[in-house]
Design a protein around this motif. Structure first.
Motif, mmCIF file in Angstrom:
data_model
loop_
_atom_site.group_PDB
_atom_site.id
_atom_site.type_symbol
_atom_site.label_atom_id
_atom_site.label_comp_id
_atom_site.label_asym_id
_atom_site.label_seq_id
_atom_site.Cartn_x
_atom_site.Cartn_y
_atom_site.Cartn_z
ATOM 1 N N ASP A 458 0.790 -1.343 -0.014
ATOM 2 C CA ASP A 458 -0.028 0.024 -0.068
ATOM 3 C C ASP A 458 0.705 1.060 0.038
ATOM 4 O O ASP A 458 0.644 2.312 -0.173
ATOM 5 C CB ASP A 458 -0.890 0.154 1.124
ATOM 6 C CG ASP A 458 -0.043 -0.070 2.428
ATOM 7 O OD1 ASP A 458 -0.572 0.497 3.700
ATOM 8 O OD2 ASP A 458 0.826 -0.571 2.369
ATOM 9 N N LYS A 459 2.213 1.029 0.307
ATOM 10 C CA LYS A 459 3.204 2.179 0.168
ATOM 11 C C LYS A 459 3.716 2.393 -1.146
ATOM 12 O O LYS A 459 4.214 3.712 -1.440
ATOM 13 C CB LYS A 459 4.012 2.183 1.329
ATOM 14 C CG LYS A 459 3.237 2.198 2.662
ATOM 15 C CD LYS A 459 4.455 2.136 3.963
ATOM 16 C CE LYS A 459 4.911 0.829 3.777
ATOM 17 N NZ LYS A 459 5.927 0.216 4.898
ATOM 18 N N GLY A 460 3.685 1.454 -2.115
ATOM 19 C CA GLY A 460 4.339 1.727 -3.197
ATOM 20 C C GLY A 460 4.952 0.448 -3.944
ATOM 21 O O GLY A 460 4.614 -0.749 -3.784
ATOM 22 N N ILE A 461 5.855 0.835 -4.938
ATOM 23 C CA ILE A 461 6.506 -0.494 -5.578
ATOM 24 C C ILE A 461 7.373 -1.217 -4.644
ATOM 25 O O ILE A 461 8.302 -0.597 -3.765
ATOM 26 C CB ILE A 461 7.304 0.248 -6.908
ATOM 27 C CG1 ILE A 461 6.136 0.757 -7.621
ATOM 28 C CG2 ILE A 461 7.763 -0.975 -7.621
ATOM 29 C CD1 ILE A 461 6.813 1.788 -8.838
ATOM 30 N N ILE A 462 7.561 -2.493 -4.815
ATOM 31 C CA ILE A 462 8.736 -3.358 -4.241
ATOM 32 C C ILE A 462 9.274 -4.044 -5.563
ATOM 33 O O ILE A 462 9.223 -4.990 -6.034
ATOM 34 C CB ILE A 462 8.063 -4.326 -3.329
ATOM 35 C CG1 ILE A 462 7.170 -3.856 -2.345
ATOM 36 C CG2 ILE A 462 9.218 -5.132 -2.737
ATOM 37 C CD1 ILE A 462 6.548 -4.508 -1.326
ATOM 38 N N TRP A 463 10.491 -3.415 -5.904
ATOM 39 C CA TRP A 463 11.099 -3.951 -7.196
ATOM 40 C C TRP A 463 12.037 -5.213 -6.916
ATOM 41 O O TRP A 463 12.641 -5.238 -6.028
ATOM 42 C CB TRP A 463 12.160 -2.766 -7.778
ATOM 43 C CG TRP A 463 11.383 -1.583 -8.413
ATOM 44 C CD1 TRP A 463 11.442 -0.448 -7.995
ATOM 45 C CD2 TRP A 463 10.725 -1.776 -9.779
ATOM 46 N NE1 TRP A 463 10.602 0.262 -8.891
ATOM 47 C CE2 TRP A 463 10.384 -0.546 -10.005
ATOM 48 C CE3 TRP A 463 10.357 -2.863 -10.548
ATOM 49 C CZ2 TRP A 463 9.566 -0.164 -11.144
ATOM 50 C CZ3 TRP A 463 9.706 -2.614 -11.791
ATOM 51 C CH2 TRP A 463 9.097 -1.157 -11.919
ATOM 52 N N PRO A 464 11.883 -6.153 -7.629
ATOM 53 C CA PRO A 464 12.757 -7.417 -7.697
ATOM 54 C C PRO A 464 14.431 -6.615 -7.990
ATOM 55 O O PRO A 464 14.219 -5.984 -8.942
ATOM 56 C CB PRO A 464 12.125 -8.174 -8.633
ATOM 57 C CG PRO A 464 10.779 -7.820 -9.229
ATOM 58 C CD PRO A 464 10.897 -6.229 -8.597
#
Ligand SMILES: O=C(C[C@@H]1CCCCN1)Cn1cnc2cc(Cl)c(F)cc2c1=O
Ligand SMILES: [Mg+2]
Length: 567
Positions: A458-464
């Motif tokens: 819910d806070k943003g992107i989590i990039w691999p």
């Protein structure tokens, strides 16, 4: 890179028209800006992710001997006239004229261009097989661009084309490309399924789509939990075994049915379940109108109709075409006494008799219509979408549904383009034969969006890690404090030799910095704050928020263990 120098226009709120998660986060995290509907600028962090995805694609194309080229975006109409597609495509093909009024298209795909390139160069079987690929912007004037980069009018694709002397060579490259796609989508961190797909206008029956699982996906995948069967629902065949619930033949009876124009309404009117109703629809196949009968609880599958009638040129008849043929409006159509057009029926229509159908007389229906007595069926076929839970063919289990985003597709083209464009090679006997082709696409910009659909909170992107714009986010929490600023500067000059570092040196509040860091979604961050004077900093993972305070003497070890722990 110092964040005070880069251009990442993060937003606090996103425009209402952004519906999908990836569209919202691409805007909110300052990765794209819309220029026009379906047309975007890729901003610095998006460009870095695109570069990494493209690099992975290039590496995997190299492994299977794919050779990179770059073909023109502007395609002369003459080539599309040779293949016959200039007139086959409608407004989706973006067309323009040059200063001499010559017709061009902005390339939506490059079969014609690559075939014209190869036919002039590859004349001998000794030069085959060869696989050419490019990574390039494509143009398709979608009627309804939406969901940001998931369906744009200008997008980045890797498109590859292979050329072969025989089918077995094509099979090999198809297999290699299929495996290369498996590696690409695994490396970028997608949860995906290869599915059997319909080859549409291209013909042949060998094509697989690579679907990234996501609720927003416009494609429905049919899969089985008890086998490795997986197919695009457009393609998924419905196994038919007769299950006749026939009753004794009753007399045809015409009844008045005021304002009854849907199968459900007729079912309610007759107090029967909707599966007892037969829906009749009129479609136009090329220039011939035909009637399709289908059970009330099923939906017609236009892709199956195109495949059955072997043409893409199939449209639902419009109201006045229907009036001209049957003197009735949709909602009162039926097969009884219809002999001016052929009637086809889905297989499952055979399971019931004494059918309730429209009377081709507005406001009237027939009860007890029966095939052969009251109307003729030209042929039965599989014309419908499978329902969840139904048996799959060949005992492959029960149909389960999932939504998917098509991020890749592999096709066996055969000689469709080489014949129409006379692209031949001399075989070992010196005989001229049409080149056998395959074509293969990866949606590069669509893959970027699909990864965000699958990797966010819910806070943003989590990039691999493999495609993150940067590897480490170094944050000076309050650079107005000299000890924090100096330690952060020192760590930046040290860490940037080991990692791609984005250094937040801005004179923004801690809250703004942490919000932006969560939005931008780099895998690990190092925060220089109040304990800078003691040489203590905090290391934190973006994926599970695990964090640890550490003295800068141990930072290298702790940071690399945090970074290695992230996928
Ligand atoms: O593009 C393909 C097949 C493969 C996909 C992988 C890479 C090589 N091409 C199918 N297709 C899709 N939409 C199109 C839109 C327009 Cl406007 C057009 F003129 C042509 C096409 C078209 O041919
Ligand atoms: Mg498709």
């Amino acid at each position: 890179m110092k964040q005070s120098k880069i251009f990442i226009p993060t937003l606090r709120e996103v425009p209402a028209e952004a519906e999908s998660i990836s569209h919202k986060l691409l805007l909110k995290s300052g990765m794209i800006k819309q220029n026009a509907r379906g047309i975007y600028s890729y901003l610095p962090t998006a460009k870095r992710v695109l570069n990494k995805i493209e690099q992975i694609v290039r590496e995997e194309m190299e492994v299977i001997d794919g050779v990179e080229v770059l073909m023109p975006v502007l395609q002369q109409a003459e080539l599309w006239k040779e293949s016959g597609r200039w007139d086959a495509y409608g407004p989706e093909l973006m067309r323009l004229q040059d200063r001499n009024k010559r017709d061009f298209s902005l390339g939506p795909t490059h079969e014609e261009v690559v075939t014209s390139l190869v036919r002039d160069e590859l004349k001998s079987y000794k030069r085959l097989p060869i696989t050419l690929f490019q990574i390039q912007t494509k143009f398709r004037d979608e009627q309804r661009p939406r969901f940001g980069l998931l369906r744009g009018r200008e997008f980045i694709m890797k498109d590859a084309y292979s050329f072969h002397a025989d089918e077995s060579s094509l099979d090999e490259t198809y297999h290699d490309m299929y495996n290369a796609y498996h590696k690409i989508f695994t490396r970028v961190g997608l949860n995906f399924r290869p599915v059997l797909a319909d080859s549409g206008a291209i013909g042949g029956d060998h094509t697989h789509e690579f679907m990234a699982l996501a609720e927003i996906g416009e494609d429905t995948i049919v899969y089985s939990e008890t086998s490795d069967f997986a197919a695009n629902i457009e393609k998924a065949e419905v196994a038919y075994t007769p299950n006749h619930e026939h009753t004794s033949l009753k007399d045809l009876e015409k009844i008045e049915t005021p304002n009854v124009t849907t199968a459900q309404a007729l079912a309610d009117f007759l107090n029967v379940t909707v599966d007892k109703i037969i829906k009749s629809m009129i479609i136009k196949v090329e220039d011939e109108y035909v009637m399709i009968l289908i059970r009330g609880h099923h939906e017609v599958n236009d892709v199956k109709l195109k495949s059955y009638f072997k043409t893409e040129n199939i449209e639902m008849a419009n109201d006045n075409e229907i009036e001209n043929i049957l003197n009735a409006k949709p909602g009162s159509l039926g097969p009884v006494n219809v002999d001016q057009i052929k009637i086809y029926a889905d297989n499952f229509v055979q399971d019931i008799n004494n059918l309730a159908v429209g009377a081709n007389d507005n406001g009237f229906h027939y009860l007890n219509a029966n095939v052969d007595r009251d109307f003729k069926i030209e042929a039965y076929g599989d014309f419908r979408f499978i329902l969840e839970g139904e048996a799959l063919p060949d005992n492959l289990g029960k149909a389960k549904f999932a939504e998917g985003i098509e991020v890749g597709q592999v096709f066996k083209l055969g000689t469709k383009y080489s014949e129409s464009m006379n692209a031949t090679f001399l075989d070992e006997q010196g005989k001229a034969k049409p080149l056998i082709m395959g074509c293969y696409g990866v949606g590069i910009s669509r893959t970027l969006a699909a990864v965000i659909e699958q990797h966010h909170d819910d806070k943003g992107i989590i990039w691999p890690k493999a495609i993150s714009p940067y590897e480490v986010h170094l944050i000076a929490i309050n650079p107005k404090k000299d000890d924090q600023k100096e330690l952060a500067e020192q760590l930046y000059s040290q860490l940037k030799n080991q990692y791609d570092v984005l250094y937040d040196d801005r004179k923004e509040s801690a809250g703004v910095k942490f919000n932006d860091a969560d939005l931008i979604g780099l895998p690990v961050r190092v925060m220089v704050g109040k304990k800078a004077a003691e040489g203590i900093v905090e290391v934190k993972r973006r994926d599970n928020s695990e964090s640890q305070e550490v003295h800068i003497d141990e930072l290298n070890d702790v940071l690399s263990s945090f970074y290695n722990a992230v996928k």
